[in-house]
Design a protein around this motif. Structure first.
Motif, PDB file in Angstrom:
ATOM      1  N   TYR A   1     -48.762  -5.322  27.309  1.00  0.00           N
ATOM      2  CA  TYR A   1     -49.570  -4.324  26.632  1.00  0.00           C
ATOM      3  C   TYR A   1     -49.663  -4.696  25.158  1.00  0.00           C
ATOM      4  O   TYR A   1     -48.667  -5.056  24.533  1.00  0.00           O
ATOM      5  CB  TYR A   1     -48.945  -2.930  26.754  1.00  0.00           C
ATOM      6  N   ASP A   2     -50.861  -4.577  24.592  1.00  0.00           N
ATOM      7  CA  ASP A   2     -51.043  -4.842  23.170  1.00  0.00           C
ATOM      8  C   ASP A   2     -50.682  -3.595  22.373  1.00  0.00           C
ATOM      9  O   ASP A   2     -51.058  -2.476  22.726  1.00  0.00           O
ATOM     10  CB  ASP A   2     -52.508  -5.218  22.886  1.00  0.00           C
ATOM     11  N   THR A   3     -49.932  -3.785  21.294  1.00  0.00           N
ATOM     12  CA  THR A   3     -49.637  -2.674  20.405  1.00  0.00           C
ATOM     13  C   THR A   3     -50.929  -2.224  19.738  1.00  0.00           C
ATOM     14  O   THR A   3     -51.669  -3.045  19.192  1.00  0.00           O
ATOM     15  CB  THR A   3     -48.625  -3.098  19.322  1.00  0.00           C
ATOM     16  N   PRO A   4     -51.255  -0.917  19.792  1.00  0.00           N
ATOM     17  CA  PRO A   4     -52.504  -0.444  19.170  1.00  0.00           C
ATOM     18  C   PRO A   4     -52.597  -0.856  17.712  1.00  0.00           C
ATOM     19  O   PRO A   4     -51.629  -0.773  16.951  1.00  0.00           O
ATOM     20  CB  PRO A   4     -52.410   1.082  19.325  1.00  0.00           C
ATOM     21  N   LEU A   5     -53.776  -1.304  17.327  1.00  0.00           N
ATOM     22  CA  LEU A   5     -54.006  -1.786  15.973  1.00  0.00           C
ATOM     23  C   LEU A   5     -53.804  -0.675  14.935  1.00  0.00           C
ATOM     24  O   LEU A   5     -53.502  -0.945  13.770  1.00  0.00           O
ATOM     25  CB  LEU A   5     -55.424  -2.357  15.867  1.00  0.00           C
ATOM     26  N   PHE A   6     -53.963   0.584  15.366  1.00  0.00           N
ATOM     27  CA  PHE A   6     -53.742   1.708  14.457  1.00  0.00           C
ATOM     28  C   PHE A   6     -52.363   1.606  13.795  1.00  0.00           C
ATOM     29  O   PHE A   6     -52.228   1.826  12.591  1.00  0.00           O
ATOM     30  CB  PHE A   6     -53.820   3.034  15.220  1.00  0.00           C
ATOM     31  N   PHE A   7     -51.360   1.312  14.599  1.00  0.00           N
ATOM     32  CA  PHE A   7     -49.999   1.278  14.084  1.00  0.00           C
ATOM     33  C   PHE A   7     -49.823   0.172  13.053  1.00  0.00           C
ATOM     34  O   PHE A   7     -49.134   0.338  12.049  1.00  0.00           O
ATOM     35  CB  PHE A   7     -48.996   1.113  15.230  1.00  0.00           C
ATOM     36  N   HIS A   8     -50.442  -0.968  13.304  1.00  0.00           N
ATOM     37  CA  HIS A   8     -50.335  -2.078  12.349  1.00  0.00           C
ATOM     38  C   HIS A   8     -50.957  -1.696  11.009  1.00  0.00           C
ATOM     39  O   HIS A   8     -50.351  -1.916   9.951  1.00  0.00           O
ATOM     40  CB  HIS A   8     -51.018  -3.323  12.906  1.00  0.00           C
ATOM     41  N   VAL A   9     -52.172  -1.131  11.055  1.00  0.00           N
ATOM     42  CA  VAL A   9     -52.867  -0.800   9.810  1.00  0.00           C
ATOM     43  C   VAL A   9     -52.113   0.283   9.051  1.00  0.00           C
ATOM     44  O   VAL A   9     -51.956   0.213   7.821  1.00  0.00           O
ATOM     45  CB  VAL A   9     -54.318  -0.360  10.092  1.00  0.00           C
ATOM     46  N   MET A  10     -51.631   1.297   9.755  1.00  0.00           N
ATOM     47  CA  MET A  10     -50.896   2.366   9.092  1.00  0.00           C
ATOM     48  C   MET A  10     -49.619   1.833   8.439  1.00  0.00           C
ATOM     49  O   MET A  10     -49.274   2.213   7.311  1.00  0.00           O
ATOM     50  CB  MET A  10     -50.556   3.465  10.088  1.00  0.00           C
ATOM     51  N   SER A  11     -48.919   0.957   9.139  1.00  0.00           N
ATOM     52  CA  SER A  11     -47.695   0.376   8.579  1.00  0.00           C
ATOM     53  C   SER A  11     -48.007  -0.461   7.347  1.00  0.00           C
ATOM     54  O   SER A  11     -47.286  -0.406   6.336  1.00  0.00           O
ATOM     55  CB  SER A  11     -46.985  -0.484   9.633  1.00  0.00           C
ATOM     56  N   TYR A  12     -49.090  -1.234   7.417  1.00  0.00           N
ATOM     57  CA  TYR A  12     -49.478  -2.071   6.277  1.00  0.00           C
ATOM     58  C   TYR A  12     -49.810  -1.204   5.065  1.00  0.00           C
ATOM     59  O   TYR A  12     -49.400  -1.507   3.932  1.00  0.00           O
ATOM     60  CB  TYR A  12     -50.681  -2.933   6.656  1.00  0.00           C
TER      61      TYR A  12
ATOM     62  N   ARG B   1     -49.182  -0.057  -3.845  1.00  0.00           N
ATOM     63  CA  ARG B   1     -50.080   0.744  -4.665  1.00  0.00           C
ATOM     64  C   ARG B   1     -50.409   2.036  -3.922  1.00  0.00           C
ATOM     65  O   ARG B   1     -50.070   2.196  -2.747  1.00  0.00           O
ATOM     66  CB  ARG B   1     -51.371  -0.018  -4.978  1.00  0.00           C
ATOM     67  N   ASP B   2     -51.053   2.951  -4.608  1.00  0.00           N
ATOM     68  CA  ASP B   2     -51.523   4.176  -3.977  1.00  0.00           C
ATOM     69  C   ASP B   2     -52.661   3.847  -3.021  1.00  0.00           C
ATOM     70  O   ASP B   2     -53.614   3.155  -3.384  1.00  0.00           O
ATOM     71  CB  ASP B   2     -52.013   5.162  -5.046  1.00  0.00           C
ATOM     72  N   VAL B   3     -52.550   4.322  -1.781  1.00  0.00           N
ATOM     73  CA  VAL B   3     -53.563   4.047  -0.762  1.00  0.00           C
ATOM     74  C   VAL B   3     -54.028   5.370  -0.146  1.00  0.00           C
ATOM     75  O   VAL B   3     -53.214   6.215   0.230  1.00  0.00           O
ATOM     76  CB  VAL B   3     -53.010   3.131   0.347  1.00  0.00           C
TER      77      VAL B   3
ATOM     78  N   ASP C   1     -55.131  -3.502  -0.221  1.00  0.00           N
ATOM     79  CA  ASP C   1     -54.465  -4.122  -1.375  1.00  0.00           C
ATOM     80  C   ASP C   1     -55.294  -4.015  -2.657  1.00  0.00           C
ATOM     81  O   ASP C   1     -54.739  -3.784  -3.739  1.00  0.00           O
ATOM     82  CB  ASP C   1     -54.187  -5.597  -1.090  1.00  0.00           C
ATOM     83  N   GLU C   2     -56.609  -4.171  -2.526  1.00  0.00           N
ATOM     84  CA  GLU C   2     -57.434  -4.305  -3.726  1.00  0.00           C
ATOM     85  C   GLU C   2     -58.250  -3.064  -4.067  1.00  0.00           C
ATOM     86  O   GLU C   2     -58.624  -2.863  -5.235  1.00  0.00           O
ATOM     87  CB  GLU C   2     -58.364  -5.511  -3.565  1.00  0.00           C
ATOM     88  N   ALA C   3     -58.556  -2.237  -3.073  1.00  0.00           N
ATOM     89  CA  ALA C   3     -59.332  -1.024  -3.343  1.00  0.00           C
ATOM     90  C   ALA C   3     -58.512   0.246  -3.158  1.00  0.00           C
ATOM     91  O   ALA C   3     -58.899   1.311  -3.645  1.00  0.00           O
ATOM     92  CB  ALA C   3     -60.563  -0.972  -2.438  1.00  0.00           C
ATOM     93  N   GLY C   4     -57.389   0.147  -2.453  1.00  0.00           N
ATOM     94  CA  GLY C   4     -56.557   1.327  -2.237  1.00  0.00           C
ATOM     95  C   GLY C   4     -57.136   2.291  -1.225  1.00  0.00           C
ATOM     96  O   GLY C   4     -56.909   3.499  -1.300  1.00  0.00           O
ATOM     97  N   VAL C   5     -57.884   1.760  -0.253  1.00  0.00           N
ATOM     98  CA  VAL C   5     -58.470   2.581   0.809  1.00  0.00           C
ATOM     99  C   VAL C   5     -58.158   1.928   2.150  1.00  0.00           C
ATOM    100  O   VAL C   5     -58.406   0.727   2.334  1.00  0.00           O
ATOM    101  CB  VAL C   5     -59.997   2.724   0.657  1.00  0.00           C
ATOM    102  N   ALA C   6     -57.621   2.705   3.078  1.00  0.00           N
ATOM    103  CA  ALA C   6     -57.270   2.187   4.397  1.00  0.00           C
ATOM    104  C   ALA C   6     -58.246   2.711   5.445  1.00  0.00           C
ATOM    105  O   ALA C   6     -58.365   3.925   5.638  1.00  0.00           O
ATOM    106  CB  ALA C   6     -55.843   2.588   4.778  1.00  0.00           C
ATOM    107  N   GLY C   7     -58.959   1.800   6.093  1.00  0.00           N
ATOM    108  CA  GLY C   7     -59.831   2.134   7.219  1.00  0.00           C
ATOM    109  C   GLY C   7     -59.416   1.330   8.425  1.00  0.00           C
ATOM    110  O   GLY C   7     -58.443   0.576   8.386  1.00  0.00           O
ATOM    111  N   MET C   8     -60.154   1.493   9.512  1.00  0.00           N
ATOM    112  CA  MET C   8     -59.856   0.760  10.740  1.00  0.00           C
ATOM    113  C   MET C   8     -60.852  -0.372  10.932  1.00  0.00           C
ATOM    114  O   MET C   8     -62.061  -0.163  10.790  1.00  0.00           O
ATOM    115  CB  MET C   8     -59.911   1.685  11.956  1.00  0.00           C
ATOM    116  N   PRO C   9     -60.375  -1.575  11.257  1.00  0.00           N
ATOM    117  CA  PRO C   9     -61.298  -2.693  11.485  1.00  0.00           C
ATOM    118  C   PRO C   9     -62.190  -2.448  12.687  1.00  0.00           C
ATOM    119  O   PRO C   9     -61.745  -1.937  13.725  1.00  0.00           O
ATOM    120  CB  PRO C   9     -60.364  -3.887  11.716  1.00  0.00           C
ATOM    121  N   GLY C  10     -63.448  -2.804  12.553  1.00  0.00           N
ATOM    122  CA  GLY C  10     -64.394  -2.608  13.644  1.00  0.00           C
ATOM    123  C   GLY C  10     -64.011  -3.342  14.901  1.00  0.00           C
ATOM    124  O   GLY C  10     -64.335  -2.901  16.013  1.00  0.00           O
TER     125      GLY C  10
END
Length: 368
Positions: free
Chosen positions: A3-14, A20-22, A325-334
């Protein structure tokens, strides 16, 4: 089976580990607060004690199931209260496979990633149908993809991630396709309170033994941590689903169900309307900033997600990390939602800092 770990968890952890403030625009956790009935219900429950602190009925508190059944105009026996919408979808998809009328699920592209994840768990095959640029689904494309191998058709309206809303004619045809190919239509309607178009139509509108409707109170009552959802099955399919639910979870959370029941009875229509107005305002502000960033984007008819495509900036995981890292905004990759939108980024507008996030994105891309 892997099973692949959902990408949500990776992005949230990152994002959490960033230096910086995200601004979190990944998770769909509503920020506007639950209605007062939730806290009131919990306080009331805390004083009960005794037998009320023990196992609830496996399929859910009788009073809650009766409330759901009355609201959805179905028999109470068809309602199974689940651990959120996730379990409701799992039970529905498992039931489709147990019918032994096929071993393949038709899914949309883009798709909420947990649907294909569940097909893997169920050892089923996947067939994807691309949606239009605005996220709408053409039932003729679904009919073309359907075959004797089709066990189920999984749809989500209002849709995550595109914000599309399937109208009455589309839903009618999807039910008919399921009947034609002896498949089960699984209609995930978790965002039904967030329809801005007035076109949303539940699959329950159409009487059929070939459709299961799933839902959850996580978004509508802003209680994602309570894990209270439900599935409505055709009468002939519900008993086996209840057994699988019992073997998986034994029962759901009694205090959560009690609080939800209290809130359903006490919450007025204004609570839902106010939240819709808030989201419509955020969507307008956010998309105005995307215009300033030179982005293409989807304007949602429902739910609370916006997909955006920035010039020369594909929606890959590495670029999403760069935005953090550079804009301080976390979204989900398409790419998390399938192949058709892998150059887009999805943003959840469930943060009071949505306007600030939009300004950060506009500034970042104007400087590139």
């Amino acid at each position: 089976m892997d099973y692949d770990t959902p990408l949500f968890f990776h992005v949230m952890s990152y994002a959490t580990d960033a230096d910086r403030d995200v601004i979190d625009m990944v998770s769909g956790n509503p920020d506007w607060g639950s209605p007062p009935g939730i806290a009131e219900g919990l306080h009331e429950y805390a004083d009960l004690g005794g037998e009320d602190f023990q196992y609830p009925p496996s399929e859910g508190l009788v009073e809650l199931r009766e409330e759901i059944a009355a609201r959805r105009d179905v028999d109470v026996s068809q309602v199974v209260v689940t651990a959120g919408g996730g379990e409701a979808n799992y039970l529905a998809m498992a039931r489709a496979m147990e019918r032994e009328a096929g071993d393949e699920f038709i899914l949309t592209d883009p798709v909420y990633p947990y649907y294909p994840g569940k097909t893997t768990m169920l050892d089923a095959k996947q067939r994807f149908v691309a949606t239009a640029e605005d996220g709408t689904l053409d039932p003729d494309d679904v009919r073309e993809a359907a075959s004797e191998d089709t066990a189920g058709i999984v749809v989500n309206s209002p849709n995550n991630p595109t914000g599309a809303v399937y109208d009455e004619e589309s839903m009618r045809e999807l039910v008919e396709i399921a009947e034609e190919y002896d498949a089960l239509l699984v209609s995930d309607e978790v965002y039904d309170h967030f329809d801005f178009s007035g076109k949303f139509t539940s699959a329950l509108t159409f009487d059929s033994d070939h459709r299961v409707v799933t839902n959850s109170f996580s978004k509508s009552l802003a209680i994602t941590g309570f894990r209270v959802g439900y599935a409505i099955f055709p009468p002939d399919l519900v008993d086996v689903a209840k057994t699988r639910h019992m073997l998986t979870n034994v029962a759901g959370s009694r205090p959560s169900q009690y609080a939800v029941l209290h809130a359903l009875r006490e919450t007025t229509r204004e609570y839902y309307e106010e939240n819709r107005r808030l989201l419509e305002s955020r969507i307008e502000t956010f998309t105005d900033a995307l215009d300033a960033a030179g982005a293409d984007y989807t304007t949602p008819d429902g739910a609370f997600y916006v997909m955006a495509r920035f010039p020369d900036f594909p929606g890959t995981l590495s670029n999403v990390e760069k935005l953090i890292d550079e804009a301080g905004v976390a979204g989900m990759p398409g790419e998390a939602f399938g192949s058709s939108r892998d150059d887009w980024v999805r943003f959840a507008l469930v943060t009071p800092r949505a306007e600030e996030a939009a300004e950060r994105l506009a500034d970042y891309f104007s400087d590139r």
